[in-house]
Design a protein around this motif. Structure first.
Motif, PDB file in Angstrom:
ATOM      1  N   UNK A   1       0.324  14.465   8.587  1.00 49.74           N
ATOM      2  CA  UNK A   1      -0.434  15.648   8.157  1.00 49.74           C
ATOM      3  C   UNK A   1      -0.758  16.552   9.342  1.00 49.74           C
TER       4      UNK A   1
ATOM      5  N   UNK B   1       0.473  -2.741   5.549  1.00 48.72           N
ATOM      6  CA  UNK B   1      -0.789  -2.742   6.288  1.00 48.72           C
ATOM      7  C   UNK B   1      -1.516  -1.415   6.067  1.00 48.72           C
ATOM      8  N   UNK B   2      -2.717  -1.447   5.506  1.00 51.15           N
ATOM      9  CA  UNK B   2      -3.400  -0.179   5.220  1.00 51.15           C
ATOM     10  C   UNK B   2      -3.710   0.623   6.476  1.00 51.15           C
ATOM     11  N   UNK B   3      -3.879  -0.058   7.597  1.00 50.62           N
ATOM     12  CA  UNK B   3      -4.183   0.641   8.849  1.00 50.62           C
ATOM     13  C   UNK B   3      -2.984   1.455   9.309  1.00 50.62           C
TER      14      UNK B   3
ATOM     15  N   UNK C   1       0.835  -1.201   0.000  1.00 48.51           N
ATOM     16  CA  UNK C   1       0.000   0.000   0.000  1.00 48.51           C
ATOM     17  C   UNK C   1       0.870   1.251   0.000  1.00 48.51           C
TER      18      UNK C   1
ATOM     19  N   UNK D   1      -2.533   4.416   6.957  1.00 50.38           N
ATOM     20  CA  UNK D   1      -3.522   5.465   7.218  1.00 50.38           C
ATOM     21  C   UNK D   1      -3.172   6.246   8.478  1.00 50.38           C
TER      22      UNK D   1
ATOM     23  N   UNK E   1      -0.287   8.589   7.782  1.00 56.87           N
ATOM     24  CA  UNK E   1      -0.756   9.745   7.028  1.00 56.87           C
ATOM     25  C   UNK E   1      -1.351  10.801   7.973  1.00 56.87           C
ATOM     26  N   UNK E   2      -2.184  10.342   8.867  1.00 55.84           N
ATOM     27  CA  UNK E   2      -2.846  11.254   9.802  1.00 55.84           C
ATOM     28  C   UNK E   2      -1.827  11.960  10.691  1.00 55.84           C
ATOM     29  N   UNK E   3      -0.878  11.192  11.236  1.00 58.46           N
ATOM     30  CA  UNK E   3       0.100  11.789  12.158  1.00 58.46           C
ATOM     31  C   UNK E   3       0.988  12.802  11.432  1.00 58.46           C
TER      32      UNK E   3
ATOM     33  N   UNK F   1      -2.159   1.989  17.032  1.00 60.37           N
ATOM     34  CA  UNK F   1      -2.241   2.014  15.570  1.00 60.37           C
ATOM     35  C   UNK F   1      -0.853   2.059  14.947  1.00 60.37           C
TER      36      UNK F   1
ATOM     37  N   UNK G   1       0.538   5.800   0.085  1.00 62.29           N
ATOM     38  CA  UNK G   1      -0.160   7.084  -0.008  1.00 62.29           C
ATOM     39  C   UNK G   1       0.883   8.142  -0.347  1.00 62.29           C
TER      40      UNK G   1
END
Lengths: 448, 448
Positions: free
Chosen positions: A212, A200-202, A97, A205, A208-210, A142, A99
């Motif tokens: 951004x 792992x997509x989790x 995966x 993700x 990405x959040x952390x 996570x 992003x």
């Protein structure tokens, strides 16, 4: 914690007994039996204490010849080293995966603030990739299963303009405008790119959040692109990915760690007079990243029969072998003629047009499929109807964009049978700075 | 080809020697060492002949006690049976990726055409889930690794109106309107739902394309939702998923195949006077599916400290244990008081509000995370800013929506501390018809 560093030589990962791993690790997730290409270490961290998470002892495979990375299961705790002379995520064995985030710097993000941003993001990346929460990350669970998470940073022209313009590589500018392009600002340009990859997509993700969250004081989001290839452990680990046309994609890539890969990606040996050109790496252990978003018109592609599809590309769909060969990695024979006297591999096939006679006109590809929500029924979006909005996030690394990438793109834009079913809708070019050590940060040379 | 059917009893999958698998299969991908819950058979098909694909012989794990499905690696060729009395994908062990497609029937799709559509889609699903290309599928390589692909169909009210209205279940209508809802038509309603689940995003994407291709003569796309949980083989196989708040999600689910699950999902034993209500299954081996899209405001959630986050839910983030317990599956003690005399688990916590005293007020949850491209910087979308557009595709199966689901939703809508950080933005209810045999098709009872 088990942590093995393998050399860049390709060899079967023998010599670690299953028994030793199972009995020696004492409740730790079996792992660490992992070799990596190109000098990156891949490790498996100890399981966190949370019940139901990664605690269960399991078996591991003893390693298969001809496979660079063997599998530990569960592989969630596998990590790829963050610190080192080069950034990870370039010639690291490809993850499942990805992003890509394009950022635009805010007006008040001057060199000082940019330096702060890169220190912050480097620290986040260093932690997250090793399975630790980012600073002030409350949801550390996570982060606990990074699954070979890597975070790679690249800089657009604007970063150099605000720091040390004299270091800006000559090739750091938009690609030439091509007649085939229908570029959408939603996928084009950007001052900084963050490439997040993992199995792992989790975990991807969460990273990405952390990232951004920490970037938002300094930059706005220009675009985000999410992609995937086949899931890890679903195929043998050295399987080349397939795109959504069903084609094997990335066959001609140089082997990471090989002399050829070192030269193409990192410029090693270029500038020594050893090649046909006298290319200068823009900076040691740096490279460049081209990201092209290629919409694929799968509906019209489906209207071709199978021989026609194979003729367009010049390879069989099944094995990915060139039409003149039997196996994926056979060299194509462009001189071979068919029964009717025409070349077996058409002069306008993708494989023929992409091939250069100049060995330095080459790139290292690392692409991911995308498959977004289709356009509303009846609408057409980038040539695609309400059934699909699919394509390829085509990513290429090379030491010098103008010398290595652009000549190939020029040739493909001029003539490539595949162009009838594909539309480039995004384009961006970034300089990828070297890696860093624990006391440094990515991009530090620009702030010296 | 190795193909084992396990019974529904839970037991460690012992008794298959690794040696036998490695030596006996003769080049076939090791596999078949797979037991499944709830009577679904999971098989591993032989590797296709294409070089570089799934041909490499590999090791397999011998099975771990307490795990329902053991891992074969590469697991791409694992399949879940399509034909049977019930549709797969409901209480099948959860896969890593899912796509939900809402379709609206075209005006001229009468009962005859609808029957044609369901025959076509059933045939596609039966083939794709078993690793074969759909009819007229040129890219059969994309189908060759289904990785536990399942396709599940559900019908909205309109399907009954156009076929046999007298069979329409009383509960097949939109959920009550709740004050917390901010429903977006882009994720709400629909005449038919196709639920595609699998462990490989490539196989799931290909199935989506093939199914939509055949559906488009009969229906338009109302909405598409893509979700994920942790990657297969990244954690032990019975690990409960985490949502993007970091919470373990789905703990209270009844064990598939258990008497309780049979009653809740499929209505087995309901209507026999054995329960507190006299619920009638709408049709044997059918169930209902509620799909709620829940936007999660991760940015504001991040502003809470960890004890506050845990208090909102009533569970610890690490293990998922109730605040009165130690392990994920411990029963919560709602009477327990803390040092200051207040309940340890708050009366407005999610876990407290979701819990019913009526054992028939229960559902089987099967949720996936979503993480879409963020809104443009500065914009706010469903309460979310330019950093995240994330949440949960909350999916619940139960025999009777009104008796089992709605009372819980009513209670949560009225008071649930978690509502401060979540917004329902999509809602749809479908009847899930029974499975079919190879000479039938999904939904055939409606056309009898």
């Amino acid at each position: 914690m088990t942590n093995t560093n393998h050399s860049t030589e390709r060899q079967p990962t023998r010599g670690v007994s299953r028994r030793g791993l199972l009995l020696g690790a004492g409740g730790v997730v079996g792992g660490g039996l992992v070799g990596a290409a190109a000098g990156y270490s891949v490790a498996s961290t100890a399981a966190p204490a949370a019940p139901g998470d990664l605690q269960q002892p399991v078996d591991v495979s003893p390693g298969v010849a001809n496979t660079q990375v063997t599998v530990s299961h569960p592989y969630g705790t596998d990590t790829i080293a963050f610190y080192g002379p080069r950034q990870a995520g370039v010639d690291t064995p490809q993850q499942a995966h990805a992003i890509y985030i394009g950022l635009n710097l805010k007006d008040d993000t001057d060199a000082d603030r940019l330096s702060s941003m890169m220190r912050l993001l480097t620290d986040d990346a260093a932690r997250l990739t090793q399975g630790r929460g980012a600073l002030a990350d409350l949801d550390e669970e996570l982060a606990a299963a990074p699954a070979r998470l890597t975070v790679t940073f690249g800089f657009g022209s604007e970063v150099f303009d605000r720091t040390r313009p004299e270091l800006k590589p000559a090739w750091l500018k938009p690609l030439p405008t091509y007649g085939i392009d229908q570029l959408d600002p939603a996928y084009t340009g950007g001052d900084v790119v963050i490439q997040i990859q993992g199995d792992d997509p989790l975990s991807v993700a969460h990273a990405r959040r952390m990232l951004l969250k920490d970037a938002r004081a300094f930059a706005t989001v220009a675009w985000v692109q999410s992609g995937f290839t086949h899931a890890r452990a679903s195929r043998p680990d050295n399987t080349t990915m397939r795109n959504l046309f069903g084609q094997i994609d990335g066959t001609g890539n140089p082997e990471p760690g090989s002399e050829r890969a070192e030269r193409i990606i990192w410029g090693v040996g270029q500038g020594d007079g050893g090649g046909t050109k006298n290319l200068q790496p823009w900076i040691d252990n740096g490279t460049s990243m081209v990201i092209r978003r290629i919409a694929m018109n799968v509906d019209e592609w489906d209207e071709l029969d199978r021989p026609a599809q194979e003729g367009v590309v010049g390879r069989t769909l099944g094995s990915g072998a060139p039409l003149t060969g039997e196996h994926e990695h056979d060299a194509p024979d462009f001189e071979a003629l068919g029964p009717s006297g025409f070349p077996v591999i058409s002069d306008i096939s993708h494989i023929r047009r992409a091939r250069s006679d100049d060995p330095d006109e080459a790139m290292f590809r690392r692409s991911f499929n995308y498959d977004e929500q289709p356009a509303a029924s009846g609408d057409t979006l980038h040539g695609q109807t309400g059934v699909s909005q699919s394509g390829l996030i085509f990513v290429a690394f090379q030491c010098d964009v103008e010398q290595q990438y652009t000549p190939i793109q020029d040739r493909l834009a001029e003539t490539d049978h595949l162009n009838l079913w594909t539309i480039p809708i995004g384009s961006a070019v970034f300089a990828v700075p070297p890696g860093c050590q624990p006391d440094g940060y990515i991009g530090e040379a620009l702030f010296a």
